[in-house]
Design a protein around this motif. Structure first.
Motif, short mmCIF file in Angstrom:
data_model
loop_
_atom_site.label_atom_id
_atom_site.label_comp_id
_atom_site.label_asym_id
_atom_site.label_seq_id
_atom_site.Cartn_x
_atom_site.Cartn_y
_atom_site.Cartn_z
N VAL A 146 8.51 -19.33 -1.53
CA VAL A 146 7.83 -18.90 -2.76
C VAL A 146 8.58 -19.47 -3.96
CG1 VAL A 146 7.28 -16.88 -4.17
CG2 VAL A 146 6.90 -16.83 -1.71
N ARG A 147 7.85 -19.77 -5.01
CA ARG A 147 8.45 -20.33 -6.22
C ARG A 147 9.63 -19.50 -6.71
NH1 ARG A 147 3.37 -18.78 -10.16
NH2 ARG A 147 4.94 -18.46 -11.77
N SER A 148 10.55 -20.16 -7.35
CA SER A 148 11.83 -19.54 -7.69
C SER A 148 11.80 -18.74 -8.99
CB SER A 148 12.91 -20.62 -7.80
OG SER A 148 12.58 -21.56 -8.81
N ASP A 149 10.69 -18.77 -9.72
CA ASP A 149 10.67 -18.08 -11.02
C ASP A 149 10.00 -16.71 -10.94
OD1 ASP A 149 8.14 -19.04 -10.57
OD2 ASP A 149 7.80 -19.74 -12.62
N VAL A 150 9.82 -16.16 -9.74
CA VAL A 150 9.33 -14.79 -9.60
C VAL A 150 10.33 -13.99 -8.78
CG1 VAL A 150 6.90 -15.47 -9.75
CG2 VAL A 150 8.00 -15.29 -7.51
N GLU A 151 10.32 -12.68 -8.99
CA GLU A 151 11.22 -11.80 -8.25
C GLU A 151 10.52 -11.29 -6.98
OE1 GLU A 151 12.99 -8.74 -10.70
OE2 GLU A 151 12.80 -10.00 -12.49
N LEU A 152 11.32 -11.04 -5.95
CA LEU A 152 10.80 -10.56 -4.67
C LEU A 152 11.65 -9.39 -4.20
CD1 LEU A 152 10.34 -14.04 -2.96
CD2 LEU A 152 8.49 -12.55 -3.71
N LEU A 153 10.97 -8.28 -3.89
CA LEU A 153 11.67 -7.07 -3.46
C LEU A 153 10.92 -6.43 -2.31
CD1 LEU A 153 13.81 -4.78 -3.92
CD2 LEU A 153 12.16 -3.75 -5.51
N GLY A 154 11.64 -6.10 -1.24
CA GLY A 154 11.06 -5.35 -0.14
C GLY A 154 11.46 -3.89 -0.23
N LEU A 155 10.49 -3.01 -0.11
CA LEU A 155 10.76 -1.57 -0.11
C LEU A 155 10.16 -0.96 1.16
CD1 LEU A 155 9.89 -0.60 -3.80
CD2 LEU A 155 12.17 -0.91 -2.82
N ASN A 156 10.84 0.01 1.73
CA ASN A 156 10.32 0.73 2.88
C ASN A 156 10.63 2.21 2.73
OD1 ASN A 156 9.29 1.59 5.30
ND2 ASN A 156 10.86 0.63 6.57
N PRO A 157 9.65 3.01 2.31
CA PRO A 157 9.87 4.46 2.27
C PRO A 157 10.04 4.96 3.70
CG PRO A 157 7.95 3.82 0.95
CD PRO A 157 8.32 2.64 1.80
N MET A 158 11.19 5.52 4.00
CA MET A 158 11.52 5.93 5.37
C MET A 158 11.06 7.36 5.63
SD MET A 158 12.99 3.16 6.53
CE MET A 158 13.95 3.59 7.97
N PHE A 159 9.79 7.62 5.32
CA PHE A 159 9.23 8.96 5.47
C PHE A 159 7.71 8.84 5.39
CE2 PHE A 159 10.30 8.08 1.07
CZ PHE A 159 9.13 8.36 0.39
N ALA A 160 7.01 9.88 5.84
CA ALA A 160 5.56 9.91 5.69
C ALA A 160 5.23 10.01 4.21
CB ALA A 160 4.98 11.10 6.44
N PRO A 161 4.32 9.19 3.70
CA PRO A 161 4.02 9.18 2.27
C PRO A 161 3.64 10.55 1.70
CG PRO A 161 3.03 7.27 3.32
CD PRO A 161 3.57 8.13 4.42
#
Length: 297
Positions: free
Chosen positions: A100-115
């Motif tokens: 992916v292009r270098s001028d955007v931010e990338l973040l992975g999130l995982n809520p470790m619980f039932a929403p």
């Protein structure tokens, strides 16, 4: 200026969780969901325009959809925007995101619980693939909502998820499968179950009564899940060997298991005591069906 956000899959359980979080923060949120005809993997002109104006894009979609969407979404983003995935497996997506292009931010999130449980007091795994100010703002927002943000790498996330989710669910499912082989009934178990057994029955009820594809994904998608199940089988064999060898070996096994918890053993012991006390208080107003009729079991 009011932040603009797009949440793909915003009508789903995880998507709704983030829509509510972002809306409560004052952001303007656009929901793009397949149920309403939006296709995040092939954005039409309207959706592409929303993506181009977005400060934050959340991909609350299954892994195959997120992988297909990554390229088309990145192609229309404005520089400095943030793309967030909410996948329960991070390593494959992280590898794909390297192009992916270098001028955007990338973040992975995982809520470790039932929403449905909400963020307060709950852990959220955070995998920073390409950080920046918007990443920090979103993590601060999660912390402000009461979540416990835990930063990990993509590989470490998947290994920990295999231990905390795949192994845990496998143990509960195996417990249920074992019960099915024994000559006992649910009413008999409910009448006599000590607190540890009642706890396992409650966990079994939660999983068996849940959505199958959620638990299938936990067992099938994580690349380390099979290793976790192998470890569970090995653990059962270790227990059998210790019992067969005698009480001294069994005592040694418990000593080894205490070392697994280390300094956290007293805290988890106290948590267990509180859980069991809660069972006792709740159970005082509930009587198993068989005993309510005066029947012996």
């Amino acid at each position: 200026m009011t932040p603009r956000c797009v949440v793909a899959g915003g009508d789903g359980a995880v998507g709704t969780l983030f829509v509510e979080l972002l809306t409560a923060s004052g952001a303007e949120v656009h929901v793009a969901d397949s149920a309403s005809g939006a296709d995040i993997t092939a954005p039409d002109a309207l959706l592409a325009a929303e993506l181009a104006m977005a400060d934050v894009v959340v991909l609350a979609v299954p892994e195959p959809v997120a992988l297909r969407a990554l390229g088309p979404v990145a192609a229309v983003l404005s520089p400095g925007s943030l793309v967030v995935d909410t996948l329960s497996v991070k390593s494959r997506y992280a590898s794909a995101a390297t192009v992916v292009r270098s001028d955007v931010e990338l973040l992975g999130l995982n809520p470790m619980f039932a929403p449905s449980l909400g963020f307060p007091g709950r852990p959220v795994a955070a995998v920073e693939l390409a950080g920046g100010p918007r990443t920090e703002e979103l993590l601060d927002l999660l912390t402000g909502a009461g979540a416990r943000v835990v930063r990990v790498t993509a590989d470490r996330h998947d290994r920990l998820a295999a231990a905390t989710q795949a192994l845990t669910h496998a143990a509960v499912l195996s417990f249920g499968a074992a019960l099915a082989e024994l000559d006992v009934t649910a009413d008999e178990l409910a009448a006599l179950a000590p607190p540890p057994h009642a706890t396992l029955l409650a966990l079994l009820a939660r999983i068996a009564g849940g959505t199958p594809d959620v638990y299938w994904d936990v067992q099938s998608a994580n690349p380390f899940a099979e290793t976790a199940r192998d470890a569970l089988r090995a653990g059962t064999a270790t227990l059998a060997a210790a019992v067969g060898a005698g009480e001294a070996e069994f005592t040694d096994l418990l000593s080894t298991l205490r070392s697994v918890l280390g300094d956290r053993l007293p805290g988890y012991g106290a948590l267990c005591a509180r859980m069991f006390q809660g069972q006792n208080e709740a159970g005082q107003s509930e009587t198993p069906v068989s005993t309510a009729r005066g029947e012996s079991s």
